[in-house]
Design an enzyme around this catalytic site. Structure first.
Site, PDB file in Angstrom:
ATOM      1  N   LEU A  94       4.292  -5.738   8.602  1.00 13.18           N
ATOM      2  CA  LEU A  94       5.523  -6.413   8.178  1.00 13.18           C
ATOM      3  C   LEU A  94       6.248  -7.024   9.380  1.00 13.18           C
ATOM      4  CD1 LEU A  94       7.128  -3.866   5.664  1.00 13.18           C
ATOM      5  CD2 LEU A  94       5.629  -5.809   5.152  1.00 13.18           C
ATOM      6  N   ASN A 108       6.048   3.569   2.047  1.00  9.41           N
ATOM      7  CA  ASN A 108       4.604   3.346   2.120  1.00  9.41           C
ATOM      8  C   ASN A 108       3.879   4.604   1.664  1.00  9.41           C
ATOM      9  OD1 ASN A 108       2.143   1.963   3.035  1.00  9.41           O
ATOM     10  ND2 ASN A 108       2.108   3.483   4.673  1.00  9.41           N
ATOM     11  N   HIS A 110       0.420   6.689   2.259  1.00 14.66           N
ATOM     12  CA  HIS A 110      -0.716   6.775   3.182  1.00 14.66           C
ATOM     13  C   HIS A 110      -1.626   7.907   2.698  1.00 14.66           C
ATOM     14  CE1 HIS A 110      -2.968   6.252   6.886  1.00 14.66           C
ATOM     15  NE2 HIS A 110      -2.998   7.554   6.973  1.00 14.66           N
ATOM     16  N   ALA A 180      -2.958  13.118  -5.765  1.00  9.93           N
ATOM     17  CA  ALA A 180      -1.800  13.034  -4.870  1.00  9.93           C
ATOM     18  C   ALA A 180      -1.093  11.679  -4.947  1.00  9.93           C
ATOM     19  CB  ALA A 180      -2.236  13.322  -3.429  1.00  9.93           C
ATOM     20  N   GLU A 181      -1.774  10.606  -4.554  1.00  7.10           N
ATOM     21  CA  GLU A 181      -1.090   9.312  -4.435  1.00  7.10           C
ATOM     22  C   GLU A 181      -0.417   8.872  -5.726  1.00  7.10           C
ATOM     23  OE1 GLU A 181      -3.391   6.234  -2.550  1.00  7.10           O
ATOM     24  OE2 GLU A 181      -4.706   7.735  -1.678  1.00  7.10           O
TER      25      GLU A 181
HETATM   26  C1  GRF Z   1      -4.700   3.725  -1.260  1.00  5.97           C
HETATM   27  O1  GRF Z   1      -5.659   4.678  -0.889  1.00  5.97           O
HETATM   28  C2  GRF Z   1      -3.470   3.904  -0.414  1.00  5.97           C
HETATM   29  O2  GRF Z   1      -3.233   5.242  -0.028  1.00  5.97           O
HETATM   30  C3  GRF Z   1      -3.797   3.110   0.789  1.00  5.97           C
HETATM   31  O3  GRF Z   1      -4.530   1.976   0.333  1.00  5.97           O
HETATM   32  C4  GRF Z   1      -5.152   2.307  -0.898  1.00  5.97           C
HETATM   33  C5  GRF Z   1      -4.702   1.297  -1.907  1.00  5.97           C
HETATM   34  O4  GRF Z   1      -5.368   1.499  -3.102  1.00  5.97           O
HETATM   35  N1  GRF Z   1      -2.582   2.717   1.487  1.00  5.97           N
HETATM   36  P1  GRF Z   1      -4.828   0.716  -4.402  1.00  5.97           P
HETATM   37  O5  GRF Z   1      -4.787  -0.761  -4.066  1.00  5.97           O
HETATM   38  O6  GRF Z   1      -3.464   1.259  -4.725  1.00  5.97           O
HETATM   39  O7  GRF Z   1      -5.840   1.047  -5.460  1.00  5.97           O
END
Ligand code: GRF
Length: 208
Positions: A94, A108, A110, A180-181
């Site tokens: 950015l 963000n 990660h 997790a994400e």
């Molecule tokens: C994810 O693993 C995220 O943690 C990383 O990039 C990937 C993006 O995946 N920053 P998506 O585009 O959300 O499927």
């Protein structure tokens, strides 16, 4: 109403988790006003379009230099005047001016437990390859505020995921996303929308 812009570069599964969270009510009082990608072919843009969300591509390849891209990118953000910018797999650095202007208003996701396996060169599958190479038993994901460093801003939330002996980078990446994400990124947006996140002396305090 928390107005957010989501920046993406790839498949958009984290974006989809946010879209679904808003639609199902697990993310309260939030509107995804725009999705911006640096990659014209990003499937994330298709996901935005299917959800009726304005989807824009601002590609560095289409500008004569980085300064011109930065200006165009900032204009695209500022036209929307978001309360929060969400980087959901966004692989472009950015503009420093944007980070300063949106201090503690850019987050963000990660795919590791920061400070492990993060910083320059750690993105996508590379993160999971490094975790497997090191032999860690636990990995996970981190949501953090974005500062001018790389993955160095105040940590908002983390979730651990067990590493299994037969994991490949691809299998581990999928489990970290699923367990997790796709859970903590929407949850952090929900907390921010509810005014339950604040930063004091570089540390994040959450009020449930
Ligand atoms: C994810 O693993 C995220 O943690 C990383 O990039 C990937 C993006 O995946 N920053 P998506 O585009 O959300 O499927």
């Amino acid at each position: 109403m928390l107005k957010i812009v989501v920046c993406v570069s790839g498949g958009g599964t984290n974006l989809q988790a946010i879209i679904d969270g808003v639609a199902q009510g697990s993310i309260v009082d939030t509107k995804i006003a725009k999705v911006i990608s640096n990659n014209r072919g990003a499937y994330a843009l298709e996901r935005a379009g299917a959800a009726g969300i304005e989807a824009v591509c601002v590609s560095p390849k289409e500008y004569e230099d980085r300064e011109a891209f930065n200006r165009a990118f900032m204009q695209e953000i500022e036209k929307t005047e978001p309360d929060l910018i969400v980087l959901a797999g966004f692989l472009v650095t950015l503009p420093a001016e944007l980070i300063r202007k949106y201090a503690n208003r850019i987050i963000n996701i990660h795919p590791s437990l920061i400070p492990s396996f993060c910083g320059t060169g750690y993105y996508g599958l590379k993160v999971h390859e490094a975790a497997l190479a090191r032999g860690v038993k636990i990995t996970g994901a981190t949501v953090h505020f974005v500062d001018e460093g790389m993955d160095t801003g105040p940590i908002i939330m983390q979730k651990a995921v067990a590493v299994r002996e037969d994991d490949t980078p691809q299998i581990l990446q999928k489990r970290v996303m699923e367990e997790a994400e796709w859970l903590i990124l929407p949850w952090c947006i929900n907390l921010i929308a509810g005014g339950k996140v604040r930063v004091e002396n570089g540390r994040v305090l959450l009020s449930e």
